[in-house]
Write a protein that holds these residues in place. Structure first.
Motif, PDB file in Angstrom:
ATOM      1  N   ASN A 214       0.806  -1.220   0.000  1.00 21.67           N
ATOM      2  CA  ASN A 214       0.000   0.000   0.000  1.00 21.67           C
ATOM      3  C   ASN A 214       0.841   1.272   0.000  1.00 21.67           C
ATOM      4  OD1 ASN A 214       0.924   0.220   2.646  1.00 21.67           O
ATOM      5  ND2 ASN A 214      -0.968  -0.533   3.544  1.00 21.67           N
ATOM      6  N   GLY A 215       2.134   1.132   0.225  1.00 23.34           N
ATOM      7  CA  GLY A 215       3.029   2.277   0.156  1.00 23.34           C
ATOM      8  C   GLY A 215       2.905   3.263   1.297  1.00 23.34           C
ATOM      9  N   ILE A 216       2.078   2.934   2.272  1.00 21.64           N
ATOM     10  CA  ILE A 216       1.830   3.876   3.365  1.00 21.64           C
ATOM     11  C   ILE A 216       2.859   3.683   4.472  1.00 21.64           C
ATOM     12  CG2 ILE A 216       0.207   4.563   5.164  1.00 21.64           C
ATOM     13  CD1 ILE A 216      -2.052   3.717   3.293  1.00 21.64           C
ATOM     14  N   ILE A 217       3.417   4.783   4.917  1.00 23.87           N
ATOM     15  CA  ILE A 217       4.337   4.736   6.056  1.00 23.87           C
ATOM     16  C   ILE A 217       3.991   5.899   6.986  1.00 23.87           C
ATOM     17  CG2 ILE A 217       6.109   6.069   4.812  1.00 23.87           C
ATOM     18  CD1 ILE A 217       8.183   4.402   6.361  1.00 23.87           C
ATOM     19  N   SER A 218       3.863   5.624   8.264  1.00 27.75           N
ATOM     20  CA  SER A 218       3.448   6.656   9.211  1.00 27.75           C
ATOM     21  C   SER A 218       4.661   7.379   9.781  1.00 27.75           C
ATOM     22  CB  SER A 218       2.638   6.025  10.341  1.00 27.75           C
ATOM     23  OG  SER A 218       3.471   5.221  11.161  1.00 27.75           O
ATOM     24  N   TYR A 219       4.421   8.564  10.329  1.00 29.87           N
ATOM     25  CA  TYR A 219       5.485   9.297  10.988  1.00 29.87           C
ATOM     26  C   TYR A 219       6.039   8.498  12.169  1.00 29.87           C
ATOM     27  CZ  TYR A 219       4.411  13.563   8.339  1.00 29.87           C
ATOM     28  OH  TYR A 219       4.243  14.499   7.347  1.00 29.87           O
ATOM     29  N   LYS A 220       5.147   7.759  12.845  1.00 29.41           N
ATOM     30  CA  LYS A 220       5.590   6.946  13.982  1.00 29.41           C
ATOM     31  C   LYS A 220       6.564   5.873  13.525  1.00 29.41           C
ATOM     32  CE  LYS A 220       3.812   4.091  17.785  1.00 29.41           C
ATOM     33  NZ  LYS A 220       2.600   3.530  18.423  1.00 29.41           N
ATOM     34  N   ASP A 221       6.297   5.247  12.353  1.00 27.50           N
ATOM     35  CA  ASP A 221       7.207   4.233  11.815  1.00 27.50           C
ATOM     36  C   ASP A 221       8.590   4.820  11.543  1.00 27.50           C
ATOM     37  OD1 ASP A 221       5.221   2.313  11.898  1.00 27.50           O
ATOM     38  OD2 ASP A 221       4.576   2.676   9.834  1.00 27.50           O
ATOM     39  N   LEU A 222       8.626   6.103  11.213  1.00 25.24           N
ATOM     40  CA  LEU A 222       9.890   6.763  10.899  1.00 25.24           C
ATOM     41  C   LEU A 222      10.614   7.247  12.151  1.00 25.24           C
ATOM     42  CD1 LEU A 222       8.649   8.883   7.854  1.00 25.24           C
ATOM     43  CD2 LEU A 222      10.158   6.887   7.743  1.00 25.24           C
ATOM     44  N   GLY A 223       9.945   7.123  13.305  1.00 27.81           N
ATOM     45  CA  GLY A 223      10.549   7.614  14.538  1.00 27.81           C
ATOM     46  C   GLY A 223      10.326   9.087  14.760  1.00 27.81           C
ATOM     47  N   TRP A 224       9.340   9.668  14.055  1.00 27.24           N
ATOM     48  CA  TRP A 224       9.062  11.097  14.195  1.00 27.24           C
ATOM     49  C   TRP A 224       7.918  11.275  15.191  1.00 27.24           C
ATOM     50  CZ3 TRP A 224       8.802  12.585   8.283  1.00 27.24           C
ATOM     51  CH2 TRP A 224      10.075  12.389   7.717  1.00 27.24           C
ATOM     52  N   GLU A 225       8.192  11.908  16.296  1.00 21.47           N
ATOM     53  CA  GLU A 225       7.179  12.112  17.329  1.00 21.47           C
ATOM     54  C   GLU A 225       6.707  13.561  17.399  1.00 21.47           C
ATOM     55  OE1 GLU A 225       8.691  10.629  20.974  1.00 21.47           O
ATOM     56  OE2 GLU A 225       8.813   8.534  20.290  1.00 21.47           O
ATOM     57  N   ASP A 226       7.603  14.489  17.213  1.00 24.77           N
ATOM     58  CA  ASP A 226       7.247  15.909  17.260  1.00 24.77           C
ATOM     59  C   ASP A 226       6.810  16.345  15.859  1.00 24.77           C
ATOM     60  OD1 ASP A 226       6.899  18.562  17.752  1.00 24.77           O
ATOM     61  OD2 ASP A 226       8.986  18.993  18.274  1.00 24.77           O
ATOM     62  N   VAL A 227       5.540  16.060  15.517  1.00 28.69           N
ATOM     63  CA  VAL A 227       5.079  16.297  14.145  1.00 28.69           C
ATOM     64  C   VAL A 227       5.001  17.776  13.789  1.00 28.69           C
ATOM     65  CG1 VAL A 227       3.809  14.129  14.049  1.00 28.69           C
ATOM     66  CG2 VAL A 227       2.654  16.195  14.884  1.00 28.69           C
ATOM     67  N   GLY A 228       5.012  18.637  14.785  1.00 28.07           N
ATOM     68  CA  GLY A 228       4.985  20.068  14.502  1.00 28.07           C
ATOM     69  C   GLY A 228       6.355  20.642  14.232  1.00 28.07           C
ATOM     70  N   ASN A 229       7.381  19.795  14.288  1.00 25.74           N
ATOM     71  CA  ASN A 229       8.739  20.303  14.102  1.00 25.74           C
ATOM     72  C   ASN A 229       9.544  19.330  13.237  1.00 25.74           C
ATOM     73  OD1 ASN A 229      10.925  22.071  14.455  1.00 25.74           O
ATOM     74  ND2 ASN A 229      11.660  20.931  16.239  1.00 25.74           N
ATOM     75  N   ILE A 230       9.029  19.055  12.053  1.00 24.98           N
ATOM     76  CA  ILE A 230       9.685  18.126  11.133  1.00 24.98           C
ATOM     77  C   ILE A 230      10.424  18.910  10.055  1.00 24.98           C
ATOM     78  CG2 ILE A 230       9.321  16.303   9.425  1.00 24.98           C
ATOM     79  CD1 ILE A 230       6.891  15.437  11.029  1.00 24.98           C
ATOM     80  N   TYR A 231      11.666  18.558   9.845  1.00 22.57           N
ATOM     81  CA  TYR A 231      12.448  19.178   8.775  1.00 22.57           C
ATOM     82  C   TYR A 231      12.486  18.246   7.569  1.00 22.57           C
ATOM     83  CZ  TYR A 231      16.560  20.667   6.103  1.00 22.57           C
ATOM     84  OH  TYR A 231      17.410  21.043   5.102  1.00 22.57           O
TER      85      TYR A 231
END
Length: 266
Positions: A214-231
């Motif tokens: 399905n090609g879907i990957i979540s921010y959590k899977d990437l280890g990104w927790e602070d979604v308001g501060n993503i570069y």
């Protein structure tokens, strides 16, 4: 022979006979770089208006013709194939001209007019392509397979705008890697990767995908927790030093504005 690619098909392979680019009427001038300033109003207390920058008031238009390499007439079936190819897309797509010197010039836009030339029978088609930007583009690709500092030189003709790439990352083991642009205030992407699973990051649209069904990957899977501060990786015009920490195969592709008049015409 010059050819072009549009909507996943090329002018050389669309029909059983290759199509050749030509001009029935050569243009006398090339437009696309007119600009106007964006500013506020003046009043009794403000004799000098606030300046907000500039914007382009015109975009490039390309008009060219196609004839068959053997100079025979187009059949009804061939006309339908050409019309289907050029007029089906409703939204802008990339138009790639493959020049005889091996270079590629790219535009983005829509075919807005397709006219057929009649001399006894139908001998050619005149195409009008309206770009959604004033300039052409050029594609670049960088491929890094080792940790360390890597230099990318971005040859963009828009010197005050970032270039947002598409980046594909693959590792042999499940691990964390860090990608830092030392030139862009050392801004950093930290990515949790999975063994032998390619991940693609569209840094302009802020969309991560992977090679699963399905090609879907979540921010959590990437280890990104602070979604308001993503570069999201961005490149500055000129030299960029990209630091990669971790064993990863990293491929970076991007397109830069090329402000040349007419592109393939010159």
């Amino acid at each position: 022979m010059m050819e072009f690619k549009y909507n996943d098909k090329t002018s050389a392979t669309l029909l059983s006979v290759p199509l050749i680019l030509c001009f029935f009427d050569y243009p006398e001038e090339l437009t696309g770089f007119a600009r106007e300033t964006v500013k506020g109003e003046t009043n009794i207390n403000r004799s000098v208006p606030n300046q907000y920058g500039t914007r382009f008031t015109d975009t490039s238009t390309l008009e060219f013709a196609l004839i068959k390499e053997d100079q025979t007439e187009f059949t009804d079936d061939e006309q339908r194939k050409v019309n289907k190819w050029l007029t089906s897309p409703k939204l802008p797509k990339w138009l790639e001209f493959h020049n005889s010197d091996g270079t590629t010039t790219i535009y983005r836009g829509t075919f807005t007019d397709v006219r057929w030339k009649l001399v006894g029978g139908i001998i050619g088609v005149v195409c009008l392509f309206e770009c959604d930007s004033p300039y052409a583009w050029k594609s670049y690709e960088e491929h890094f397979t080792a940790s360390g500092n890597h230099t990318i030189y971005v040859d963009s003709d828009e010197t005050e705008e970032y270039v947002y790439p598409v980046m594909t990352v693959k590792t042999e083991t499940t691990t964390d890697i860090v990608i830092k642009n030392l030139t862009d205030n050392e801004n950093t992407m930290k990515i949790h990767t999975y063994a032998k699973l390619p991940m693609t990051f569209d840094c302009k649209l802020c969309i991560p995908t992977d090679a699963t069904t399905n090609g879907i990957i979540s921010y959590k899977d990437l280890g990104w927790e602070d979604v308001g501060n993503i570069y999201w990786l961005r490149l500055l015009p000129g030299e960029n030093v990209i630091q990669i920490t971790g064993d990863a195969d990293v491929r970076i592709t991007y397109r830069c504005p090329q402000k040349k008049a007419g592109g393939f015409l010159c």
